[in-house]
Each structure stands twice: as C-alpha cells, then as structure tokens.
Design a protein around this motif. Structure first.
Motif, PDB file in Angstrom:
ATOM      1  N   LEU A 171       2.578   1.735  -3.382  1.00 56.70           N
ATOM      2  CA  LEU A 171       1.609   2.197  -4.378  1.00 56.70           C
ATOM      3  C   LEU A 171       1.349   3.685  -4.219  1.00 56.70           C
ATOM      4  CD1 LEU A 171      -0.982  -0.735  -4.286  1.00 56.70           C
ATOM      5  CD2 LEU A 171       0.346  -0.047  -6.289  1.00 56.70           C
ATOM      6  N   LYS A 172       1.188   4.140  -2.978  1.00 51.78           N
ATOM      7  CA  LYS A 172       0.942   5.552  -2.715  1.00 51.78           C
ATOM      8  C   LYS A 172       2.109   6.423  -3.167  1.00 51.78           C
ATOM      9  CE  LYS A 172      -2.306   5.398   1.161  1.00 51.78           C
ATOM     10  NZ  LYS A 172      -2.511   5.767   2.593  1.00 51.78           N
TER      11      LYS A 172
ATOM     12  N   GLU B   3      -7.551  -0.362  -6.223  1.00 49.92           N
ATOM     13  CA  GLU B   3      -7.461  -1.828  -6.386  1.00 49.92           C
ATOM     14  C   GLU B   3      -8.846  -2.406  -6.499  1.00 49.92           C
ATOM     15  OE1 GLU B   3      -4.903  -4.105  -3.985  1.00 49.92           O
ATOM     16  OE2 GLU B   3      -3.520  -2.483  -3.619  1.00 49.92           O
TER      17      GLU B   3
ATOM     18  N   GLU C  32       3.135  -0.358  -9.344  1.00 53.55           N
ATOM     19  CA  GLU C  32       1.787  -0.244  -9.876  1.00 53.55           C
ATOM     20  C   GLU C  32       1.258  -1.623 -10.231  1.00 53.55           C
ATOM     21  OE1 GLU C  32       1.920   2.013 -13.467  1.00 53.55           O
ATOM     22  OE2 GLU C  32       3.429   0.726 -14.400  1.00 53.55           O
ATOM     23  N   VAL C  33      -0.050  -1.711 -10.393  1.00 53.65           N
ATOM     24  CA  VAL C  33      -0.657  -2.954 -10.839  1.00 53.65           C
ATOM     25  C   VAL C  33      -0.449  -3.048 -12.347  1.00 53.65           C
ATOM     26  CG1 VAL C  33      -2.807  -4.243 -11.086  1.00 53.65           C
ATOM     27  CG2 VAL C  33      -2.380  -2.940  -8.995  1.00 53.65           C
TER      28      VAL C  33
ATOM     29  N   THR D  26       7.534   1.259 -11.489  1.00 55.36           N
ATOM     30  CA  THR D  26       7.093   2.354 -12.359  1.00 55.36           C
ATOM     31  C   THR D  26       8.291   3.162 -12.869  1.00 55.36           C
ATOM     32  OG1 THR D  26       6.916   3.892 -10.513  1.00 55.36           O
ATOM     33  CG2 THR D  26       4.974   2.540 -11.020  1.00 55.36           C
TER      34      THR D  26
ATOM     35  N   VAL E  59      -4.367   5.110  -4.635  1.00 51.19           N
ATOM     36  CA  VAL E  59      -4.305   3.659  -4.743  1.00 51.19           C
ATOM     37  C   VAL E  59      -5.674   3.145  -5.150  1.00 51.19           C
ATOM     38  CG1 VAL E  59      -3.844   1.503  -3.555  1.00 51.19           C
ATOM     39  CG2 VAL E  59      -2.520   3.537  -2.999  1.00 51.19           C
TER      40      VAL E  59
ATOM     41  N   TYR F  68       2.150  -7.034  -9.617  1.00 52.66           N
ATOM     42  CA  TYR F  68       2.777  -5.738  -9.366  1.00 52.66           C
ATOM     43  C   TYR F  68       4.112  -5.626 -10.099  1.00 52.66           C
ATOM     44  CZ  TYR F  68      -0.645  -5.407  -5.614  1.00 52.66           C
ATOM     45  OH  TYR F  68      -1.809  -5.371  -4.894  1.00 52.66           O
TER      46      TYR F  68
ATOM     47  N   THR G  33       0.830  -1.203   0.000  1.00 52.75           N
ATOM     48  CA  THR G  33       0.000   0.000   0.000  1.00 52.75           C
ATOM     49  C   THR G  33       0.868   1.258   0.000  1.00 52.75           C
ATOM     50  OG1 THR G  33      -1.749  -1.160   1.207  1.00 52.75           O
ATOM     51  CG2 THR G  33      -1.820   1.239   1.217  1.00 52.75           C
TER      52      THR G  33
END
Length: 229
Positions: free
Chosen positions: A125-126, A229, A131-132, A148, A227, A145, A122
């Motif tokens: 991602l923030k 999901e 990234e997904v 980036t 984020v 995942y 988490t």
C-alpha cells in the motif's frame, strides 16, 4: 532417560525462542531442578569464550544466541538474506492480489496456508502498488484489495489482460527465491558487539504489521503513498 543433557541441549536449541526452566522440568519428569542447574552450568562452559554460540540465562529462561564477537560478520551475511525473504513474501502477495483481485487479506492468508500477510499488505500500500477497491459484502465487511496503475507501470503492462500465466510466474519466483539452509538463522537471536539485537525471530517480524521502506524490493520502489484504512 539416557543422555538427558543432550536432550536439554537439543530442546533449548530447537525452541528458537527462550524456553523456561519450569517448562523443561515439566516436560521431562525425570529431570530435577538440581540436575537442570548442573546441566546448564556444563552447557554454559561448553558454549563460552570464542565459541560461535553462547547459552544465555535470564528470568528463569534459556536461549542460544550468536557470540557478540562475531556480530559484524553475522550482520553482513544475514541482512541480505533477510531482505531476500522479505522480497519473496512481498512478490508472492502482490502476485496473489494481481491474479485474484479483488481479494481480502483473510483470503490471501488462507491461500498462503494461514501465514499472515499484514505487513506485506502495508508495504505494498505504501509503495502504491495496491489499493483498497471496496469492501466485501460479508461479516465485518473486510477491505478488498486490487492493483493500481503504478503496478501496471512498474511491470510495463498496458492492462491486467497482459499478465502472464500465474503458474509460470509462481514457478519463476520459486526458482529465484527458493529458501536455503540459511532460513534456520531466522529463529536465532543475534547480537552485535555492543550487545544490541540484530535479528528478530520470524514470529516477531510477522507480528509487526508495519514495514520500513527498505523492505520493498528496489525495482518496486516509487513514490510513497499514505496508507488509509
């Protein structure tokens, strides 16, 4: 059993989290309720006043905690240590994703011996460092995942081909973030002078999937990303 008082004291200390009176009596058949009450009374007398450790009793449970009188000093010393451990986890998870991408959260957990990486995911991602990138074609179709462009920028890489050897990176992280004896404090309950909780147990930290921005190492801070999901 000889030294039953010492055994009870050791059990309460070693448990870290609150331990119920009934559990002590159940695990120590030779210990009666009246004996336990007398032992607790003696221990509370021992751990009282200016002692650095206090024995708390609440809802039929017992737990050692730091003395609120020393809350400010404890917070000043332990807060940087806690941040250091969080930084270690974030960097370990980020390294795993960088070298093994695309990868699922469950696969990361397995590589870390079953330790949950949910809150680290988490946070990363923030920060926009991961990234997904898709879903794995398996039961439940879990997220995959990957890193980036922000990750490449932070580590001054033009591409993932420039990543150094994984073993070299992990050895360097181990040298920098080798846990010391202070990690023992992570399973103790700490209070400030007003009786407010300073530190939660590691289990409670892991259970909290979300993380605050200040848990990301300073050199990884950047624009915050939403984020989804």
């Amino acid at each position: 059993m000889e030294n039953i008082k010492n055994v009870v004291e050791a059990l309460i200390f070693s448990s870290g989290s609150p331990i119920a009176k009934r559990d002590l009596i159940e695990k120590l058949p030779e210990l009666t309720g009246s004996q336990l009450n007398a032992i607790i009374k003696d221990l509370q007398k021992k751990y009282s006043g200016d002692c650095g450790i206090l024995l708390l009793e609440f809802n039929g449970k017992y737990q050692f905690s730091s003395n609120p009188c020393y809350g400010d000093v404890i917070a000043e010393i332990l807060t940087p240590l806690r941040e250091r451990e969080l930084s270690k986890t974030l960097l370990e998870v980020l390294s795993t994703i960088a070298y093994k991408q695309p990868i699922t959260r469950m696969e990361i957990d397995d590589m870390r011996g079953g330790t949950s990486c949910e809150y680290a995911i988490t946070g990363l991602l923030k920060a926009g460092l991961i990234e997904v990138v898709g879903r794995k074609d398996t039961v439940g179709r879990p997220f995959l995942y990957g890193t980036t462009d922000e990750f490449l920028k932070k580590f001054q890489l033009s591409s993932l081909d420039e990543l150094p050897d994984l073993e070299e990176v992990m050895e360097k992280l181990q040298e920098i973030y080798t846990p010391a004896q202070e990690t023992l404090f992570h399973t103790r309950t700490l209070y400030d002078e007003d009786g407010n909780l300073i530190e939660e147990s590691e289990e409670e930290q892991i259970a909290a999937a979300d993380v605050d921005e200040d848990e990301i190492p300073d050199f990884l801070q950047g624009e915050e990303y939403e984020v989804i999901e």
